[in-house]
Design a protein around this motif. Structure first.
Motif, PDB file in Angstrom:
ATOM      1  N   TYR A  63       0.828  -1.200   0.000  1.00  0.00           N
ATOM      2  CA  TYR A  63       0.000   0.000   0.000  1.00  0.00           C
ATOM      3  C   TYR A  63       0.870   1.260   0.000  1.00  0.00           C
ATOM      4  CZ  TYR A  63      -3.562   3.396   1.417  1.00  0.00           C
ATOM      5  OH  TYR A  63      -4.395   4.470   1.467  1.00  0.00           O
ATOM      6  N   ILE A  64       1.888   1.292   0.854  1.00  0.00           N
ATOM      7  CA  ILE A  64       2.802   2.442   0.902  1.00  0.00           C
ATOM      8  C   ILE A  64       3.483   2.628  -0.459  1.00  0.00           C
ATOM      9  CG2 ILE A  64       4.914   3.366   1.919  1.00  0.00           C
ATOM     10  CD1 ILE A  64       2.569   3.513   3.812  1.00  0.00           C
ATOM     11  N   ALA A  65       3.943   1.530  -1.057  1.00  0.00           N
ATOM     12  CA  ALA A  65       4.602   1.628  -2.364  1.00  0.00           C
ATOM     13  C   ALA A  65       3.645   2.137  -3.429  1.00  0.00           C
ATOM     14  CB  ALA A  65       5.161   0.261  -2.767  1.00  0.00           C
ATOM     15  N   LEU A 118      11.898   0.714  -5.299  1.00  0.00           N
ATOM     16  CA  LEU A 118      12.235   1.766  -6.254  1.00  0.00           C
ATOM     17  C   LEU A 118      12.644   1.198  -7.611  1.00  0.00           C
ATOM     18  CD1 LEU A 118      14.394   3.889  -3.783  1.00  0.00           C
ATOM     19  CD2 LEU A 118      12.029   4.336  -4.457  1.00  0.00           C
ATOM     20  N   LEU A 119      12.737  -0.126  -7.686  1.00  0.00           N
ATOM     21  CA  LEU A 119      13.256  -0.771  -8.892  1.00  0.00           C
ATOM     22  C   LEU A 119      12.226  -1.612  -9.636  1.00  0.00           C
ATOM     23  CD1 LEU A 119      16.588  -1.959  -7.241  1.00  0.00           C
ATOM     24  CD2 LEU A 119      16.367  -0.075  -8.866  1.00  0.00           C
ATOM     25  N   VAL A 120      10.996  -1.718  -9.110  1.00  0.00           N
ATOM     26  CA  VAL A 120      10.002  -2.578  -9.740  1.00  0.00           C
ATOM     27  C   VAL A 120       8.750  -1.788 -10.092  1.00  0.00           C
ATOM     28  CG1 VAL A 120      10.865  -4.584  -8.455  1.00  0.00           C
ATOM     29  CG2 VAL A 120       8.926  -3.286  -7.551  1.00  0.00           C
ATOM     30  N   ARG A 121       7.918  -2.360 -10.983  1.00  0.00           N
ATOM     31  CA  ARG A 121       6.691  -1.712 -11.423  1.00  0.00           C
ATOM     32  C   ARG A 121       5.562  -1.899 -10.414  1.00  0.00           C
ATOM     33  NH1 ARG A 121       8.443  -4.557 -16.079  1.00  0.00           N
ATOM     34  NH2 ARG A 121       6.841  -6.129 -15.636  1.00  0.00           N
ATOM     35  N   ARG A 122       4.477  -1.147 -10.614  1.00  0.00           N
ATOM     36  CA  ARG A 122       3.358  -1.179  -9.674  1.00  0.00           C
ATOM     37  C   ARG A 122       2.779  -2.577  -9.539  1.00  0.00           C
ATOM     38  NH1 ARG A 122      -2.457  -0.250  -9.945  1.00  0.00           N
ATOM     39  NH2 ARG A 122      -3.166   0.410  -7.873  1.00  0.00           N
ATOM     40  N   VAL A 137       1.176   4.338  -3.082  1.00  0.00           N
ATOM     41  CA  VAL A 137       0.719   5.722  -2.962  1.00  0.00           C
ATOM     42  C   VAL A 137       1.856   6.733  -2.820  1.00  0.00           C
ATOM     43  CG1 VAL A 137      -1.487   5.008  -1.958  1.00  0.00           C
ATOM     44  CG2 VAL A 137       0.413   5.605  -0.441  1.00  0.00           C
ATOM     45  N   THR A 138       3.109   6.296  -2.776  1.00  0.00           N
ATOM     46  CA  THR A 138       4.225   7.226  -2.683  1.00  0.00           C
ATOM     47  C   THR A 138       4.881   7.387  -4.043  1.00  0.00           C
ATOM     48  OG1 THR A 138       5.613   5.384  -1.944  1.00  0.00           O
ATOM     49  CG2 THR A 138       4.713   6.828  -0.249  1.00  0.00           C
ATOM     50  N   THR A 139       5.403   8.595  -4.305  1.00  0.00           N
ATOM     51  CA  THR A 139       5.866   8.905  -5.653  1.00  0.00           C
ATOM     52  C   THR A 139       7.333   9.299  -5.773  1.00  0.00           C
ATOM     53  OG1 THR A 139       5.163  11.211  -5.375  1.00  0.00           O
ATOM     54  CG2 THR A 139       3.556   9.684  -6.330  1.00  0.00           C
ATOM     55  N   ASP A 140       8.082   9.329  -4.684  1.00  0.00           N
ATOM     56  CA  ASP A 140       9.504   9.636  -4.767  1.00  0.00           C
ATOM     57  C   ASP A 140      10.238   8.883  -3.671  1.00  0.00           C
ATOM     58  OD1 ASP A 140       9.843  11.453  -2.302  1.00  0.00           O
ATOM     59  OD2 ASP A 140       8.228  12.452  -3.391  1.00  0.00           O
ATOM     60  N   GLU A 141      11.567   8.865  -3.763  1.00  0.00           N
ATOM     61  CA  GLU A 141      12.356   8.030  -2.860  1.00  0.00           C
ATOM     62  C   GLU A 141      12.196   8.450  -1.408  1.00  0.00           C
ATOM     63  OE1 GLU A 141      16.870   6.264  -2.261  1.00  0.00           O
ATOM     64  OE2 GLU A 141      16.541   7.927  -3.650  1.00  0.00           O
ATOM     65  N   GLN A 142      12.247   9.748  -1.127  1.00  0.00           N
ATOM     66  CA  GLN A 142      12.135  10.189   0.268  1.00  0.00           C
ATOM     67  C   GLN A 142      10.775   9.820   0.852  1.00  0.00           C
ATOM     68  OE1 GLN A 142      14.497  11.317   2.260  1.00  0.00           O
ATOM     69  NE2 GLN A 142      15.933  11.068   0.567  1.00  0.00           N
ATOM     70  N   ALA A 143       9.706   9.997   0.068  1.00  0.00           N
ATOM     71  CA  ALA A 143       8.375   9.624   0.550  1.00  0.00           C
ATOM     72  C   ALA A 143       8.285   8.119   0.768  1.00  0.00           C
ATOM     73  CB  ALA A 143       7.318  10.083  -0.451  1.00  0.00           C
ATOM     74  N   ARG A 144       8.879   7.349  -0.135  1.00  0.00           N
ATOM     75  CA  ARG A 144       8.850   5.894  -0.010  1.00  0.00           C
ATOM     76  C   ARG A 144       9.589   5.458   1.252  1.00  0.00           C
ATOM     77  NH1 ARG A 144       8.470   2.451  -4.313  1.00  0.00           N
ATOM     78  NH2 ARG A 144       7.010   4.052  -5.016  1.00  0.00           N
ATOM     79  N   VAL A 145      10.776   6.006   1.476  1.00  0.00           N
ATOM     80  CA  VAL A 145      11.551   5.648   2.658  1.00  0.00           C
ATOM     81  C   VAL A 145      10.812   6.049   3.939  1.00  0.00           C
ATOM     82  CG1 VAL A 145      13.665   6.148   3.945  1.00  0.00           C
ATOM     83  CG2 VAL A 145      13.798   5.671   1.502  1.00  0.00           C
ATOM     84  N   LYS A 146      10.225   7.250   3.946  1.00  0.00           N
ATOM     85  CA  LYS A 146       9.476   7.692   5.125  1.00  0.00           C
ATOM     86  C   LYS A 146       8.263   6.809   5.367  1.00  0.00           C
ATOM     87  CE  LYS A 146       8.674  12.016   5.891  1.00  0.00           C
ATOM     88  NZ  LYS A 146       8.254  13.421   5.681  1.00  0.00           N
ATOM     89  N   GLY A 147       7.598   6.398   4.302  1.00  0.00           N
ATOM     90  CA  GLY A 147       6.442   5.528   4.462  1.00  0.00           C
ATOM     91  C   GLY A 147       6.830   4.180   5.050  1.00  0.00           C
ATOM     92  N   MET A 148       7.894   3.586   4.518  1.00  0.00           N
ATOM     93  CA  MET A 148       8.357   2.309   5.052  1.00  0.00           C
ATOM     94  C   MET A 148       8.858   2.474   6.487  1.00  0.00           C
ATOM     95  SD  MET A 148       7.671   0.174   2.703  1.00  0.00           S
ATOM     96  CE  MET A 148       7.387   0.082   0.931  1.00  0.00           C
ATOM     97  N   ALA A 149       9.480   3.619   6.762  1.00  0.00           N
ATOM     98  CA  ALA A 149       9.907   3.890   8.136  1.00  0.00           C
ATOM     99  C   ALA A 149       8.700   4.002   9.061  1.00  0.00           C
ATOM    100  CB  ALA A 149      10.734   5.175   8.189  1.00  0.00           C
ATOM    101  N   GLY A 150       7.576   4.503   8.524  1.00  0.00           N
ATOM    102  CA  GLY A 150       6.367   4.578   9.331  1.00  0.00           C
ATOM    103  C   GLY A 150       5.909   3.204   9.772  1.00  0.00           C
ATOM    104  N   ILE A 151       5.991   2.218   8.869  1.00  0.00           N
ATOM    105  CA  ILE A 151       5.650   0.854   9.254  1.00  0.00           C
ATOM    106  C   ILE A 151       6.586   0.373  10.350  1.00  0.00           C
ATOM    107  CG2 ILE A 151       5.486  -1.534   8.447  1.00  0.00           C
ATOM    108  CD1 ILE A 151       4.805  -0.446   5.674  1.00  0.00           C
ATOM    109  N   GLY A 152       7.876   0.627  10.161  1.00  0.00           N
ATOM    110  CA  GLY A 152       8.835   0.218  11.183  1.00  0.00           C
ATOM    111  C   GLY A 152       8.637   0.951  12.488  1.00  0.00           C
TER     112      GLY A 152
END
Length: 421
Positions: free
Chosen positions: A141-143, A343-347, A145-160
């Protein structure tokens, strides 16, 4: 956080429910972590050997390995709500029965092999299958709805971060409730899971059919885009698995405590690790703005220092400092492990990838808890020594492998391009 809201059929763009999803993840892991401070004294109270508890935890890990890819892909084809609701309902049922069986064991009504088999079936097979659905569904879900690397990392960090918060709260809840008897935290676990189930059923929106992916793509473990991250995660969580189950035994044997006090102090140790994890993912990760590879490098080095300090039997203070550093290091590295390959795979590959990373994590707990408890019986410091060596090797690998210098700034999943080889 930068997000990509999905259009509803009427043309509106409802906001992604990231906070709600993280709240449900918190309740699920709070239930799991509430059990951790009492699992070691509980095993001795009901007459099970250390290796039998290790097998029970490893069985749960087997189910995570076997079902994570299934859950991850189904979260994209069925939707997040039915997947999570079904998984939590299974968790409530199995952990209610587990509490009953544990009580029967403590009263001497059920003992020996029968008790061990029931522990494996309920805590291992049942709860392992249920909890396997949560991380890949949240990560996909995080992957999505996020559109850039910083948002993706922050989203995954939110899970952690919510997992770390659950470790803190679960350590407190499990440790404090154990003062009223070891059965008390066991009763609390299905109640917490039920609260998460109600939250999801009442509040979480179902995605429109147009948002779902009819045939999500399976990601191979040997895919050159992702296997270096998987290997790094395998090493990281193997180290953790070697000490997670034996922490209670370390506390009890090094400090000479009875069963109830062990539950309380073990809760304090896990609380300390959770504080380190929350500091990492709530402060270090978002403020540093480090890339995924940098998070893996820095976090691995800090965690290695923690494992090394845990080897000697030098009293309670050093033990608590060591677990703090382990939590801080792993909390820093985990978002790099989960965000990097996305960051390396498609939706259409995100669900499969999320299941694969969760399965990799689960695979480490197939062998490590049982091996850790067996090695602990041979020589108490031995599983900690092995954990430190594995973490050190992981840190060197992340430092040297070229894949960790080539993660793109723009996720392939958001631009629709072919994935990088």
């Amino acid at each position: 956080m930068t997000v990509r809201p999905a259009a509803a059929p009427d043309g509106t763009t409802p906001r992604p429910q990231i906070g709600l999803l993280l709240g449900a993840v918190f309740l699920v892991f709070l239930g799991q972590m509430t059990l951790n401070p009492v699992i070691a004294p509980l095993s001795r109270e009901v007459g099970l050997a250390e290796w039998q508890i290790g097998v029970t935890i490893s069985t749960a890990a087997v189910m995570v390995v076997l079902t994570s890819q299934f859950w991850g892909r189904r979260s994209q084809s069925w939707g997040r709500k039915p997947v999570l609701a079904g998984a939590l309902a299974l968790g409530v049922g199995t952990m209610t029965l587990f509490a009953l069986v544990a009580w029967l064991g403590m009263t001497g009504i059920v003992t020996g092999t029968v008790l061990f088999v029931l522990f494996v079936l309920l805590r291992g097979l049942g709860f392992g299958t249920a909890i396997a659905a949560v991380p890949p569904t949240a990560q996909a879900y995080i992957a999505d709805v996020t559109t850039d690397e910083q948002a993706r990392v922050k989203g995954m960090a939110g899970i952690g971060a919510v997992q770390g918060g659950a470790m803190i709260a679960g350590s407190v809840v499990g440790g404090v409730l154990s003062v009223f008897g070891l059965i008390t935290p066991l009763i609390a676990v299905p109640l917490l899971l039920a609260a998460g189930l109600v939250l999801l059923v009442v509040r979480l929106r179902r995605e429109p059919r147009t948002e779902l992916i009819e045939e999500p793509v399976r990601v191979r473990p040997g895919d050159p885009r992702v296997w270096p991250f998987l290997l790094a995660g395998f090493g990281m969580f193997t180290s953790l698995g070697f000490i997670q189950v034996i922490t209670g035994f370390l506390v009890q044997d090094r400090l000479g405590l009875d069963a109830e006090t062990t539950g309380l102090v073990t809760g304090g140790a896990l609380l300390t690790a959770g504080i380190g994890m929350v500091l990492a993912q709530g402060v270090v990760v978002p403020r540093s703005r480090w890339t995924a590879p940098t998070l893996l490098r820095v976090g691995g080095a800090v965690a290695f220092a923690g494992f090394a300090l845990l080897v000697p039997d030098a009293g309670g203070v050093l033990l608590f400092v060591a677990v703090l550093l382990i939590g801080l290091g792993l909390g820093t590295a985990m978002p790099g492990y989960t965000a990097g390959p996305t960051l390396l795979v498609r939706r259409e590959e995100q669900g499969g990838l999320a299941g694969l990373t969760s399965a990799t994590t689960g695979l480490t707990f197939v062998i490590a808890p049982t091996a850790g408890t067996v090695l602990y019986g041979v020589w108490a410091p031995l599983p900690v020594v092995v954990a430190a060596v594995v973490m050190g090797l992981m840190s060197v690998f992340v430092l040297l492998h070229p894949r960790f210098r080539r993660v793109p700034a723009v996720p392939a999943a958001t631009v629709g391009s072919a994935p990088a080889a």
